[in-house]
Motif scaffolding. Structure first.
Motif, PDB file in Angstrom:
ATOM      1  N   THR A   1      -0.870  -9.989  -1.503  1.00  0.00           N
ATOM      2  CA  THR A   1      -1.983  -9.034  -1.414  1.00  0.00           C
ATOM      3  C   THR A   1      -3.254  -9.649  -1.975  1.00  0.00           C
ATOM      4  N   LEU A   2      -3.117 -10.389  -3.067  1.00  0.00           N
ATOM      5  CA  LEU A   2      -4.281 -11.028  -3.677  1.00  0.00           C
ATOM      6  C   LEU A   2      -4.883 -12.082  -2.757  1.00  0.00           C
ATOM      7  N   ALA A   3      -4.043 -12.923  -2.180  1.00  0.00           N
ATOM      8  CA  ALA A   3      -4.539 -13.963  -1.267  1.00  0.00           C
ATOM      9  C   ALA A   3      -5.157 -13.356  -0.010  1.00  0.00           C
ATOM     10  N   PHE A   4      -4.547 -12.285   0.511  1.00  0.00           N
ATOM     11  CA  PHE A   4      -5.070 -11.619   1.711  1.00  0.00           C
ATOM     12  C   PHE A   4      -6.456 -11.049   1.437  1.00  0.00           C
ATOM     13  N   ALA A   5      -6.600 -10.420   0.278  1.00  0.00           N
ATOM     14  CA  ALA A   5      -7.893  -9.842  -0.084  1.00  0.00           C
ATOM     15  C   ALA A   5      -8.949 -10.926  -0.264  1.00  0.00           C
ATOM     16  N   ARG A   6      -8.576 -12.035  -0.902  1.00  0.00           N
ATOM     17  CA  ARG A   6      -9.541 -13.122  -1.134  1.00  0.00           C
ATOM     18  C   ARG A   6      -9.958 -13.770   0.187  1.00  0.00           C
ATOM     19  N   THR A   7      -9.011 -13.976   1.078  1.00  0.00           N
ATOM     20  CA  THR A   7      -9.322 -14.563   2.380  1.00  0.00           C
ATOM     21  C   THR A   7     -10.271 -13.667   3.169  1.00  0.00           C
ATOM     22  N   ALA A   8     -10.024 -12.364   3.119  1.00  0.00           N
ATOM     23  CA  ALA A   8     -10.872 -11.422   3.842  1.00  0.00           C
ATOM     24  C   ALA A   8     -12.306 -11.463   3.327  1.00  0.00           C
TER      25      ALA A   8
ATOM     26  N   THR B   1      -7.817  -2.112  -3.586  1.00  0.00           N
ATOM     27  CA  THR B   1      -7.467  -0.949  -4.402  1.00  0.00           C
ATOM     28  C   THR B   1      -5.975  -0.919  -4.708  1.00  0.00           C
ATOM     29  N   THR B   2      -5.163  -1.310  -3.732  1.00  0.00           N
ATOM     30  CA  THR B   2      -3.719  -1.378  -3.943  1.00  0.00           C
ATOM     31  C   THR B   2      -3.383  -2.295  -5.108  1.00  0.00           C
ATOM     32  N   ILE B   3      -4.041  -3.438  -5.165  1.00  0.00           N
ATOM     33  CA  ILE B   3      -3.815  -4.389  -6.256  1.00  0.00           C
ATOM     34  C   ILE B   3      -4.174  -3.755  -7.600  1.00  0.00           C
ATOM     35  N   ALA B   4      -5.333  -3.108  -7.654  1.00  0.00           N
ATOM     36  CA  ALA B   4      -5.787  -2.482  -8.903  1.00  0.00           C
ATOM     37  C   ALA B   4      -4.853  -1.361  -9.331  1.00  0.00           C
ATOM     38  N   VAL B   5      -4.420  -0.543  -8.380  1.00  0.00           N
ATOM     39  CA  VAL B   5      -3.511   0.564  -8.692  1.00  0.00           C
ATOM     40  C   VAL B   5      -2.195   0.028  -9.244  1.00  0.00           C
ATOM     41  N   ASN B   6      -1.682  -1.030  -8.646  1.00  0.00           N
ATOM     42  CA  ASN B   6      -0.399  -1.573  -9.088  1.00  0.00           C
ATOM     43  C   ASN B   6      -0.491  -2.200 -10.476  1.00  0.00           C
ATOM     44  N   ASP B   7      -1.572  -2.906 -10.739  1.00  0.00           N
ATOM     45  CA  ASP B   7      -1.745  -3.487 -12.079  1.00  0.00           C
ATOM     46  C   ASP B   7      -1.799  -2.390 -13.143  1.00  0.00           C
ATOM     47  N   ALA B   8      -2.542  -1.334 -12.852  1.00  0.00           N
ATOM     48  CA  ALA B   8      -2.662  -0.229 -13.811  1.00  0.00           C
ATOM     49  C   ALA B   8      -1.338   0.508 -13.958  1.00  0.00           C
ATOM     50  N   ARG B   9      -0.559   0.544 -12.892  1.00  0.00           N
ATOM     51  CA  ARG B   9       0.725   1.253 -12.917  1.00  0.00           C
ATOM     52  C   ARG B   9       1.657   0.662 -13.965  1.00  0.00           C
ATOM     53  N   LYS B  10       1.751  -0.650 -13.994  1.00  0.00           N
ATOM     54  CA  LYS B  10       2.653  -1.313 -14.940  1.00  0.00           C
ATOM     55  C   LYS B  10       2.218  -1.037 -16.382  1.00  0.00           C
ATOM     56  N   GLU B  11       0.934  -1.087 -16.611  1.00  0.00           N
ATOM     57  CA  GLU B  11       0.419  -0.809 -17.960  1.00  0.00           C
ATOM     58  C   GLU B  11       0.700   0.637 -18.358  1.00  0.00           C
TER      59      GLU B  11
ATOM     60  N   MET C   1       0.829  -1.209   0.000  1.00  0.00           N
ATOM     61  CA  MET C   1       0.000   0.000   0.000  1.00  0.00           C
ATOM     62  C   MET C   1       0.862   1.257   0.000  1.00  0.00           C
ATOM     63  N   LYS C   2       1.978   1.249   0.744  1.00  0.00           N
ATOM     64  CA  LYS C   2       2.865   2.414   0.752  1.00  0.00           C
ATOM     65  C   LYS C   2       3.425   2.673  -0.645  1.00  0.00           C
ATOM     66  N   ILE C   3       3.779   1.604  -1.350  1.00  0.00           N
ATOM     67  CA  ILE C   3       4.320   1.761  -2.702  1.00  0.00           C
ATOM     68  C   ILE C   3       3.271   2.341  -3.640  1.00  0.00           C
ATOM     69  N   SER C   4       2.067   1.764  -3.606  1.00  0.00           N
ATOM     70  CA  SER C   4       1.010   2.278  -4.486  1.00  0.00           C
ATOM     71  C   SER C   4       0.619   3.706  -4.112  1.00  0.00           C
ATOM     72  N   PHE C   5       0.648   4.012  -2.828  1.00  0.00           N
ATOM     73  CA  PHE C   5       0.312   5.366  -2.380  1.00  0.00           C
ATOM     74  C   PHE C   5       1.284   6.392  -2.962  1.00  0.00           C
TER      75      PHE C   5
ATOM     76  N   HIS D   1       9.378   5.142  -2.392  1.00  0.00           N
ATOM     77  CA  HIS D   1      10.154   5.447  -3.596  1.00  0.00           C
ATOM     78  C   HIS D   1       9.274   5.203  -4.822  1.00  0.00           C
ATOM     79  N   PRO D   2       8.963   6.234  -5.571  1.00  0.00           N
ATOM     80  CA  PRO D   2       8.082   6.053  -6.734  1.00  0.00           C
ATOM     81  C   PRO D   2       8.750   5.221  -7.815  1.00  0.00           C
ATOM     82  N   GLY D   3       7.935   4.527  -8.575  1.00  0.00           N
ATOM     83  CA  GLY D   3       8.487   3.694  -9.628  1.00  0.00           C
ATOM     84  C   GLY D   3       7.401   3.079 -10.485  1.00  0.00           C
ATOM     85  N   PRO D   4       7.751   1.979 -11.182  1.00  0.00           N
ATOM     86  CA  PRO D   4       6.806   1.366 -12.124  1.00  0.00           C
ATOM     87  C   PRO D   4       5.877   0.335 -11.499  1.00  0.00           C
ATOM     88  N   GLY D   5       5.826   0.261 -10.183  1.00  0.00           N
ATOM     89  CA  GLY D   5       4.954  -0.699  -9.517  1.00  0.00           C
ATOM     90  C   GLY D   5       5.744  -1.827  -8.881  1.00  0.00           C
ATOM     91  N   TYR D   6       5.131  -2.489  -7.905  1.00  0.00           N
ATOM     92  CA  TYR D   6       5.827  -3.581  -7.210  1.00  0.00           C
ATOM     93  C   TYR D   6       5.652  -4.896  -7.962  1.00  0.00           C
TER      94      TYR D   6
END
Length: 437
Positions: free
Chosen positions: A270-277, A289-299, A218-222, A256-261
């Motif tokens: 993150t995906l497994a944590f979200a699905r379990t929740a 939202t972190t997952i979605a932001v990171n996927d869009a970041r790479k694109e 989340m810190k990275i996507s933020f 540190h800003p960049g092209p995504g984690y």
């Protein structure tokens, strides 16, 4: 003390070598016979600074061995660590626990004395209880514990030897007390340097691992979203990151800003944590939202390159520096490059790439049209544009005027903000970076 570790991958190999350095007798086994054969010959299947020497030293001193079978490894052990893979399950994103349960059952059937079965693999909450239900009917003398790993690729040995904390999750009964005593003895060298030990329940330990990785993601996507805001407003994201990171409640790391984690942990965890929740009726909207932001970041990184080239990269030669998801590793799993390179190739560009460590893996993962260069300068030769995706130190050392001299074009997309903007512009580049005016 003697232990066995199932799984000679990244976590298992690093953990085994470090436990051996503590003076523990470690038997490391893996279902991949070729991997075990390579380790016996001194060949390390992954790149991790210092790991080759650590393994060699402990093999030489007899503390680290690589038996052929689990049965060979089990004699006299007090604990068996599961360090097998837990990849994302196809279709729903949950962690696939097939390897964990298979290995646990094999341990239960092979055990000839009471022992503690420890999950080092990253597993969702509830896995420890399911393991108890699986192994206890087979062997009532097995205790189950959770000891999640917090190893950063590229700094794993230091993280193991001098960790921020050690988390020990056990049952709240006699079995749990026995397991906790075993693990405390195993980690005794860390008590001597006053490492915080978090002794807690199985469920809590399992959540700690996922919560830690999700928070860092989340810190990275933020900061990546803040970087976009800085570009639009004419601000500098590095000053913003420093200004908020000096607040002790926030901290400076992972801003540190960049092209995504990418890598083996953050995307799948993150995906497994979200699905379990969701399954437990408590959705984690911030993680989703972190997952979605990171996927869009790479694109978006590929779109930025195309935009920097005037909207058309057909027939253009584009050099990509760095394929691994971070420096000091050869890991390309879920790396931004896996999105950026195919997108550029699909847009008609001719892509040539170089990475100091991951070239062997890269040849199997990228479009067949991708050319791989033997060095950074060879990749840049006659390139119309350059894209820096991984901040290896050797890239930092390349002078801007030398870069410009070997390239045909003048576009440089620095997605790790390695270079000084003023110096790049003075060298004649049309320079694009992240979150800077």
């Amino acid at each position: 003390m003697k232990i066995a570790i199932l799984g000679a991958g990244y976590v298992g190999l690093v953990s085994g070598a470090c436990f051996a350095e503590f003076g523990v007798q470690v038997a490391l086994v893996d279902k991949d016979a070729s991997k075990i054969a390579a380790l016996r010959e001194g060949r390390i299947p992954i790149y991790e600074p210092g790991l080759d020497k650590l393994v060699a030293d402990n093999v030489r001193d007899g503390r680290l061995t690589f038996p052929d079978t689990l049965e060979d490894a089990m004699e006299g052990v007090e604990a068996v660590f599961l360090a097998v893979g837990t990849p994302s399950r196809r279709g729903d994103g949950h962690a696939d626990l097939t390897y964990v349960f298979t290995a646990a059952e094999q341990v239960a059937r092979a055990a000839t004395r009471p022992l503690t079965l420890v999950t080092k693999s990253t597993v969702p909450v509830g896995t420890g209880r399911r393991l108890i239900e699986l192994v206890r009917p087979i062997n009532p003398d097995i205790t189950v514990a959770s000891n999640p790993e917090f190893l950063r690729e590229g700094a794993a040995i230091g993280d193991f030897m001098r960790p921020d904390r050690v988390v020990l999750g056990t049952e709240d009964n006699e079995h749990g007390q026995r397991a906790l005593e075993t693990l405390r003895r195993l980690y005794r060298p860390l008590y001597l340097i006053e490492t915080p030990i978090v002794a807690t329940s199985l469920e809590t330990a399992e959540i700690i691992k996922y919560a830690a990785n999700s928070f860092l993601a989340m810190k990275i996507s933020f900061i990546n979203e803040v970087a976009d805001l800085c570009e639009a407003a004419g601000a500098d994201v590095h000053d913003v990151a420093r200004g908020i990171g000096l607040d002790g409640r926030i901290g400076r790391k992972f801003l540190h800003p960049g092209p995504g984690y990418g890598g083996s942990c953050f995307p799948k965890d993150t995906l497994a944590f979200a699905r379990t929740a969701v399954d437990l009726g408590t959705p984690l909207r911030l993680v989703e939202t972190t997952i979605a932001v990171n996927d869009a970041r790479k694109e978006d990184m590929a779109r930025r390159v195309i935009a920097a080239m005037g909207g058309d990269v057909r027939g253009k030669r584009i050099a990509v520096l760095g394929l691994a998801f971070k420096p000091e590793t050869d890991d390309i799993r879920d790396a931004p490059s896996l999105v950026v390179l195919p997108a550029l190739a699909a847009a008609g560009a001719s892509v040539v790439a170089y990475d100091p460590q991951s070239m062997g893996f890269a040849r199997q993962a990228y479009p067949a049209s991708t050319e791989f260069a033997p060095s950074a300068m060879a990749a840049l030769a006659d390139a119309d544009a350059a894209v820096l995706l991984t901040e290896w130190n050797e890239f930092r050392a390349l002078p801007p005027d030398r870069l410009k001299a070997v390239m045909r074009g003048d576009v440089f997309c620095d997605f790790r903000n390695v270079y000084d903007r003023k110096s790049m512009i003075e060298a004649g580049f049309k320079y694009t970076s992240i979150g800077r005016p």
